[in-house]
Design a protein around this motif. Structure first.
Motif, PDB file in Angstrom:
ATOM      1  N   PHE A  28       0.761  -0.892   0.162  1.00 34.79           N
ATOM      2  CA  PHE A  28      -0.132  -0.011   0.229  1.00 34.79           C
ATOM      3  C   PHE A  28       0.963   1.424   0.168  1.00 34.79           C
ATOM      4  O   PHE A  28       0.552   2.311  -0.921  1.00 34.79           O
ATOM      5  CB  PHE A  28      -0.945  -0.107   1.304  1.00 34.79           C
ATOM      6  N   ALA A  29       1.952   1.300   0.821  1.00 33.39           N
ATOM      7  CA  ALA A  29       2.934   2.296   0.838  1.00 33.39           C
ATOM      8  C   ALA A  29       3.603   2.732  -0.544  1.00 33.39           C
ATOM      9  O   ALA A  29       3.725   3.955  -0.896  1.00 33.39           O
ATOM     10  CB  ALA A  29       3.871   2.216   1.921  1.00 33.39           C
ATOM     11  N   VAL A  30       3.970   1.644  -1.249  1.00 28.61           N
ATOM     12  CA  VAL A  30       4.544   1.607  -2.167  1.00 28.61           C
ATOM     13  C   VAL A  30       3.566   1.979  -3.601  1.00 28.61           C
ATOM     14  O   VAL A  30       3.807   3.076  -4.327  1.00 28.61           O
ATOM     15  CB  VAL A  30       5.343   0.488  -2.826  1.00 28.61           C
ATOM     16  N   LEU A  31       2.561   1.823  -3.417  1.00 27.52           N
ATOM     17  CA  LEU A  31       1.483   2.191  -4.389  1.00 27.52           C
ATOM     18  C   LEU A  31       1.125   3.541  -4.451  1.00 27.52           C
ATOM     19  O   LEU A  31       1.059   4.508  -5.243  1.00 27.52           O
ATOM     20  CB  LEU A  31       0.239   1.348  -4.443  1.00 27.52           C
ATOM     21  N   ILE A  32       0.847   4.132  -3.148  1.00 28.82           N
ATOM     22  CA  ILE A  32       0.756   5.512  -2.854  1.00 28.82           C
ATOM     23  C   ILE A  32       2.109   6.396  -3.113  1.00 28.82           C
ATOM     24  O   ILE A  32       1.791   7.716  -3.701  1.00 28.82           O
ATOM     25  CB  ILE A  32       0.508   5.805  -1.136  1.00 28.82           C
ATOM     26  N   PHE A  33       3.101   5.782  -2.927  1.00 27.90           N
ATOM     27  CA  PHE A  33       4.389   6.719  -3.269  1.00 27.90           C
ATOM     28  C   PHE A  33       4.514   6.700  -4.841  1.00 27.90           C
ATOM     29  O   PHE A  33       4.934   7.645  -5.287  1.00 27.90           O
ATOM     30  CB  PHE A  33       5.688   5.862  -2.662  1.00 27.90           C
ATOM     31  N   THR A  34       4.346   5.600  -5.332  1.00 26.52           N
ATOM     32  CA  THR A  34       4.180   5.300  -6.952  1.00 26.52           C
ATOM     33  C   THR A  34       3.100   6.602  -7.368  1.00 26.52           C
ATOM     34  O   THR A  34       3.460   7.164  -8.486  1.00 26.52           O
ATOM     35  CB  THR A  34       3.895   4.186  -7.573  1.00 26.52           C
ATOM     36  N   ALA A  35       1.846   6.636  -6.846  1.00 32.20           N
ATOM     37  CA  ALA A  35       0.998   7.392  -7.531  1.00 32.20           C
ATOM     38  C   ALA A  35       1.225   8.909  -7.089  1.00 32.20           C
ATOM     39  O   ALA A  35       0.950   9.629  -7.947  1.00 32.20           O
ATOM     40  CB  ALA A  35      -0.345   7.300  -6.685  1.00 32.20           C
ATOM     41  N   LEU A  36       2.108   9.248  -6.089  1.00 31.46           N
ATOM     42  CA  LEU A  36       2.370  10.579  -5.929  1.00 31.46           C
ATOM     43  C   LEU A  36       3.327  11.018  -6.700  1.00 31.46           C
ATOM     44  O   LEU A  36       3.594  12.263  -6.983  1.00 31.46           O
ATOM     45  CB  LEU A  36       2.939  10.705  -4.472  1.00 31.46           C
ATOM     46  N   THR A  37       4.591  10.212  -6.989  1.00 35.27           N
ATOM     47  CA  THR A  37       5.753  10.505  -7.782  1.00 35.27           C
ATOM     48  C   THR A  37       5.221  10.660  -9.346  1.00 35.27           C
ATOM     49  O   THR A  37       5.578  11.392  -9.927  1.00 35.27           O
ATOM     50  CB  THR A  37       6.621   9.834  -7.834  1.00 35.27           C
ATOM     51  N   ILE A  38       4.125   9.843  -9.637  1.00 32.61           N
ATOM     52  CA  ILE A  38       3.754  10.009 -11.265  1.00 32.61           C
ATOM     53  C   ILE A  38       2.625  11.021 -11.633  1.00 32.61           C
ATOM     54  O   ILE A  38       2.826  11.766 -12.482  1.00 32.61           O
ATOM     55  CB  ILE A  38       3.252   8.459 -11.689  1.00 32.61           C
TER      56      ILE A  38
END
Length: 77
Positions: free
Chosen positions: A66-76
């Motif tokens: 979940f943290a990786v998905l949030i981080f990826t969504a925020l950076t993209i």
């Protein structure tokens, strides 16, 4: 695709821990007729504790993904 790879890496320890937990339970069941009651209880308790560790690993793996998905969504985006 990236999330799928992360999920596979997060699930591998879960599968290993599940296998060890059920192995302890199986060994406890197989040795019950021939071993002392304390040894069987020890093996059964080890199986229970291993499955408890499995649930902890599941929660930690879920939080990681979940943290990786949030981080990826925020950076993209």
């Amino acid at each position: 695709m990236f999330a799928l790879i992360i999920m596979v890496y997060a699930l591998l320890p879960l599968v290993k821990t599940l296998t060890v937990g059920f192995a302890f339970k199986l060994i406890a069941g197989l040795t019950e007729p021939v071993c002392d009651k304390r040894i069987v209880e020890l093996l059964d308790s080890l199986g229970d504790l291993t499955l408890l560790i499995l649930s902890i690993e599941f929660v930690i793996g879920y939080i990681f993904v979940f943290a990786v998905l949030i981080f990826t969504a925020l950076t993209i985006g």
